[in-house]
Design an enzyme around this catalytic site. Sequence first.
Site, PDB file in Angstrom:
ATOM      1  CD  GLU B 249      -2.751   1.135   2.561  1.00  0.00           C
ATOM      2  OE1 GLU B 249      -2.400   0.504   3.573  1.00  0.00           O
ATOM      3  OE2 GLU B 249      -3.828   1.732   2.470  1.00  0.00           O
ATOM      4  CD  GLU B 377      -1.783  12.895  13.750  1.00  0.00           C
ATOM      5  OE1 GLU B 377      -2.293  12.034  12.990  1.00  0.00           O
ATOM      6  OE2 GLU B 377      -2.046  14.106  13.656  1.00  0.00           O
TER       7      GLU B 377
HETATM    8  C1  LIG Z   1     -11.633   6.984   3.042  1.00  0.00           C
HETATM    9  C2  LIG Z   1     -11.126   5.850   3.866  1.00  0.00           C
HETATM   10  C3  LIG Z   1     -11.060   4.600   3.322  1.00  0.00           C
HETATM   11  C4  LIG Z   1     -10.651   3.532   4.086  1.00  0.00           C
HETATM   12  N1  LIG Z   1     -10.651   2.299   3.518  1.00  0.00           N
HETATM   13  C5  LIG Z   1     -10.342   1.225   4.289  1.00  0.00           C
HETATM   14  C6  LIG Z   1     -10.445  -0.085   3.769  1.00  0.00           C
HETATM   15  O1  LIG Z   1     -10.796  -0.273   2.608  1.00  0.00           O
HETATM   16  N2  LIG Z   1     -10.176  -1.110   4.560  1.00  0.00           N
HETATM   17  C7  LIG Z   1      -9.759  -0.948   5.849  1.00  0.00           C
HETATM   18  O2  LIG Z   1      -9.500  -1.942   6.503  1.00  0.00           O
HETATM   19  N3  LIG Z   1      -9.647   0.274   6.391  1.00  0.00           N
HETATM   20  C8  LIG Z   1      -9.922   1.377   5.626  1.00  0.00           C
HETATM   21  N4  LIG Z   1      -9.825   2.626   6.170  1.00  0.00           N
HETATM   22  C9  LIG Z   1      -9.484   2.759   7.575  1.00  0.00           C
HETATM   23  C10 LIG Z   1      -8.119   3.362   7.850  1.00  0.00           C
HETATM   24  O3  LIG Z   1      -7.114   2.437   7.621  1.00  0.00           O
HETATM   25  C11 LIG Z   1      -8.162   3.847   9.314  1.00  0.00           C
HETATM   26  O4  LIG Z   1      -9.060   4.917   9.386  1.00  0.00           O
HETATM   27  C12 LIG Z   1      -6.815   4.268   9.795  1.00  0.00           C
HETATM   28  O5  LIG Z   1      -5.992   3.154   9.969  1.00  0.00           O
HETATM   29  C13 LIG Z   1      -6.925   5.032  11.119  1.00  0.00           C
HETATM   30  O6  LIG Z   1      -7.595   4.286  12.080  1.00  0.00           O
HETATM   31  P1  LIG Z   1      -8.848   4.888  12.859  1.00  0.00           P
HETATM   32  O7  LIG Z   1      -9.784   5.436  11.893  1.00  0.00           O
HETATM   33  O8  LIG Z   1      -9.302   3.851  13.800  1.00  0.00           O
HETATM   34  O9  LIG Z   1      -8.275   6.095  13.676  1.00  0.00           O
HETATM   35  P2  LIG Z   1      -7.405   6.023  15.050  1.00  0.00           P
HETATM   36  O10 LIG Z   1      -6.406   4.955  14.893  1.00  0.00           O
HETATM   37  O11 LIG Z   1      -8.387   5.899  16.170  1.00  0.00           O
HETATM   38  O12 LIG Z   1      -6.761   7.416  15.003  1.00  0.00           O
HETATM   39  C14 LIG Z   1      -7.386   8.620  15.500  1.00  0.00           C
HETATM   40  C15 LIG Z   1      -6.307   9.694  15.625  1.00  0.00           C
HETATM   41  O13 LIG Z   1      -5.317   9.240  16.543  1.00  0.00           O
HETATM   42  C16 LIG Z   1      -4.041   9.335  15.950  1.00  0.00           C
HETATM   43  N5  LIG Z   1      -3.186   8.283  16.485  1.00  0.00           N
HETATM   44  C17 LIG Z   1      -3.288   6.960  16.329  1.00  0.00           C
HETATM   45  N6  LIG Z   1      -2.281   6.322  16.916  1.00  0.00           N
HETATM   46  C18 LIG Z   1      -1.495   7.275  17.463  1.00  0.00           C
HETATM   47  C19 LIG Z   1      -0.281   7.257  18.196  1.00  0.00           C
HETATM   48  N7  LIG Z   1       0.347   6.121  18.498  1.00  0.00           N
HETATM   49  N8  LIG Z   1       0.226   8.433  18.572  1.00  0.00           N
HETATM   50  C20 LIG Z   1      -0.397   9.612  18.272  1.00  0.00           C
HETATM   51  N9  LIG Z   1      -1.516   9.692  17.584  1.00  0.00           N
HETATM   52  C21 LIG Z   1      -2.073   8.537  17.189  1.00  0.00           C
HETATM   53  C22 LIG Z   1      -4.285   9.179  14.471  1.00  0.00           C
HETATM   54  O14 LIG Z   1      -3.221   9.700  13.746  1.00  0.00           O
HETATM   55  C23 LIG Z   1      -5.571   9.945  14.303  1.00  0.00           C
HETATM   56  O15 LIG Z   1      -5.270  11.305  14.188  1.00  0.00           O
HETATM   57  C24 LIG Z   1     -10.234   3.733   5.415  1.00  0.00           C
HETATM   58  C25 LIG Z   1     -10.281   5.001   5.969  1.00  0.00           C
HETATM   59  C26 LIG Z   1     -10.714   6.063   5.208  1.00  0.00           C
HETATM   60  C27 LIG Z   1     -10.750   7.427   5.833  1.00  0.00           C
END
Ligand SMILES: Cc1cc2nc3c(=O)[nH]c(=O)nc-3n(C[C@H](O)[C@H](O)[C@H](O)COP(=O)(O)OP(=O)(O)OC[C@H]3O[C@@H](n4cnc5c(N)ncnc54)[C@H](O)[C@@H]3O)c2cc1C
Lengths: 377, 405
Positions: B249, B377
């Site tokens: 990816e 992040e």
């Molecule tokens: C348009 C779109 C398409 C997607 N398509 C797919 C898909 O096809 N299949 C799939 O499986 N997933 C998909 N995703 C999911 C994507 O991989 C996740 O949204 C991403 O991994 C972030 O996880 P989360 O949304 O749970 O956010 P979180 O992990 O909860 O993050 C929330 C915030 O916390 C921050 N954060 C996280 N960890 C830390 C850290 N250690 N230190 C500081 N800050 C941190 C992040 O940067 C973010 O700002 C998609 C997302 C989007 C927006």
Amino acid sequence: MNFDLSDEQKMLGEQARGLLSARSTFDRLRALIDAGFEWDEPLWRELAEMGFLGAAIPEVHGGLGMSELDLAVISQELGRANAALPFFSSIVLAADAIRLAGSDAQQSEWLPKLARGEIVACFAYAEGSAGWTGGAVKARLANARLIGTKTPVADGGVADIAVVLTEVGGEPGLALVRLDQPGVTRVKLASFDQLRAHYSLIFDGAAAEVLDAQPAREVLDQLFDRAAVQAAFEGVGGAEACLYMARDYAMERQIFGRSLAGYQAIKHKLADVYAGVELARSAAFYGAWAAADGGNELPAAAAAARLQAIDAFERAARENIQVHGGIGYTFEANCHFYYRRERTLALSLGGRERWADRLIAHLPDLRSEAPDHAKAA
Amino acid sequence: MDFKDTPEEAAFRTTARAWLAANAPEFELPAGVHIEDAEEIRLGRAWLARKTANRYGSILLPETYGGRGGTIMEAVVFAEEEGRYRLPRGAYVGIGIGMAIPTILKHGRSDQVERFVGPTLRGEMTWCQLFSEPSAGSDLAGLRTRAVKDDAADEWVVNGQKVWSSWAHLTDWGVLIARTDVSVPKHKGLTFFVVDMKTPGIQVRPIRQISGLKDFNETFLTDVRIPDTNRIGAVGEGWACAMTLLTGERLGQGGEGKDRGIIDLIRFAAQTPRAEATALDNSAVRLALAGAYAEEQAEKHFQARLRTMISRGENPGAAASIVKLIYSNRYQKTSGLAMEIREMAGIAHAPDDTFTPELWYDYIWSTALRIAGGADEVLRNQIAERVLGMPGEVRTDKNVAFDKL
Ligand SMILES: Cc1cc2nc3c(=O)[nH]c(=O)nc-3n(C[C@H](O)[C@H](O)[C@H](O)COP(=O)(O)OP(=O)(O)OC[C@H]3O[C@@H](n4cnc5c(N)ncnc54)[C@H](O)[C@@H]3O)c2cc1C
């Protein structure tokens, strides 16, 4: 396509780095400032002996005839060491001006001396805040006599000769002037960078010769573009030094029971500095390649390299002091050298505004060929 | 150093360009309007099929798998040339080519390679990615979807909920990661599967997005039976598979897609009237756009450096994260700036203006790019830790069994 330095270029960089890190230590820089010296003269001699000064000067004129990219590798190391040397003035600007605009006789008279470090040249273009383009240049050359004031001029105190941007018969021209003559007065200015002294050079009928093999109009842009690429490498070297200085300090410093480097605020800051350095390096590579290749991509490539390098070094120099905390504000710590050099590099040759203009002026057909969306809008 | 094509590269570019000119236009997406998802995916399949039939489907894969067996530089040249057209190359084909195939090739058995690689390359099999869950995104290894073996049937029974599954409502197969052992630390108890999206027990519910579109979904898995033959890699090897997939990816990012270049925005500013001639004559606009253009160029040359490393067999590692980090942030800034250049027409446009809605879409989509595929992040952490060697995060979950967390 191959987007990397050659092994020889990498070795050249290591050689330069080795020499500079042994000789141009931070304690040495502090000692130069305390003694009021304007340059590290013994180190200049060593650079000359190792061939660094003549790296890009043609072999027929006593140089090594290497490319812009080889010169760039050296510029980067000078930036990393924050060396107190007139390399940018004497080699990057003045020698290049003589090579681009000078006659064979002028080249063979001056380039070998510059390559051997026997003399130092400065390049006098600015005339205060008015800049040096359009009608801003008031210096005049008539009957081989130069009248006017150039200011500020980097390394104007240690230079033996100056290449001066002046008006000649209603056109921009480049004149070569010996500085040890009665019609020349040098006034030392207070310089922000304590290791790069700037002067006002006042010419009152000083004897001067025009570099007249090429009209200055045709070489000036090229000269500044080429210098911008070297300045970008100097900036990348300085920025990288700041990055690792900050990283190393953060790794050692213990705060609230753990390493400062473990805090995200610091990790993320330095990740951004790193990204800036690598982008700037990439843009600088392309700029040096465009300079060496001689194609018409140089203006935009040089401007992009210049803008990226200013951004990268600025951020790195500022955040380096920030990561150090109070100690960063002391003369004993080493951050301040870069903090001052950064501004000097950013403002020499014109800052962001000038290079943004140059970049935009060299993009392809902006006003013709309307994109579909603009037609509709 | 040489930024020019070698004679071989130039020859390949000429061939590819001519082939694209003859083939690409009929597959192009219209500018400024979104066509139906089903129609877009149909076009995407057809374009992939056309490419693969002509050995352009994958430049890098060996010919035995239906690829061209070309060099990384040829892949770059082709991507550059293909990028001149607005082609249907969204996640519905990207996940198959960039994620499923590399993972199956690296961790799968030869019969699995045989079964999935060719059809995927020919656009006959499209893929979605069933990784993220409500409580596991950046912290993917925290996922809760369970897979339990039914030894008698030689099948796995999967229960759980996935989310943000792009195109799951229209794709044929999914790559799935599920927990097969709760008694070991979180990264260790995971296993990787491929699943036919028509399997009973899979329910896909579209989620309404901030863009107004609905191309990602919630995917509920209730007693979904997956034959053991659709397990990729060993039981417990899921994390390694996921890392292979996510590397695919990351290397696929940038250089792809139909995004607007900064040159278009500069041109647009030059054609937008203002009291002082045009918007581009305003020094604040000039400076911002020139800076963005310089950064875009620098990023392109940085990618070129990465490719040089890869073509020598070196691994650029986390340094490659820079590309997405820089790109998505610039994309957000410049599309916001472009709206400002429109002045108040940037917030309310006339019916015949097809450009402003594109800017709106860019400005909204940029937020997704800063999150998906490694949030800002997370990328900064990776750069700091893996490139700069700074300490890892303080963690309380590392050596604890998942069921004791
Ligand atoms: C348009 C779109 C398409 C997607 N398509 C797919 C898909 O096809 N299949 C799939 O499986 N997933 C998909 N995703 C999911 C994507 O991989 C996740 O949204 C991403 O991994 C972030 O996880 P989360 O949304 O749970 O956010 P979180 O992990 O909860 O993050 C929330 C915030 O916390 C921050 N954060 C996280 N960890 C830390 C850290 N250690 N230190 C500081 N800050 C941190 C992040 O940067 C973010 O700002 C998609 C997302 C989007 C927006």
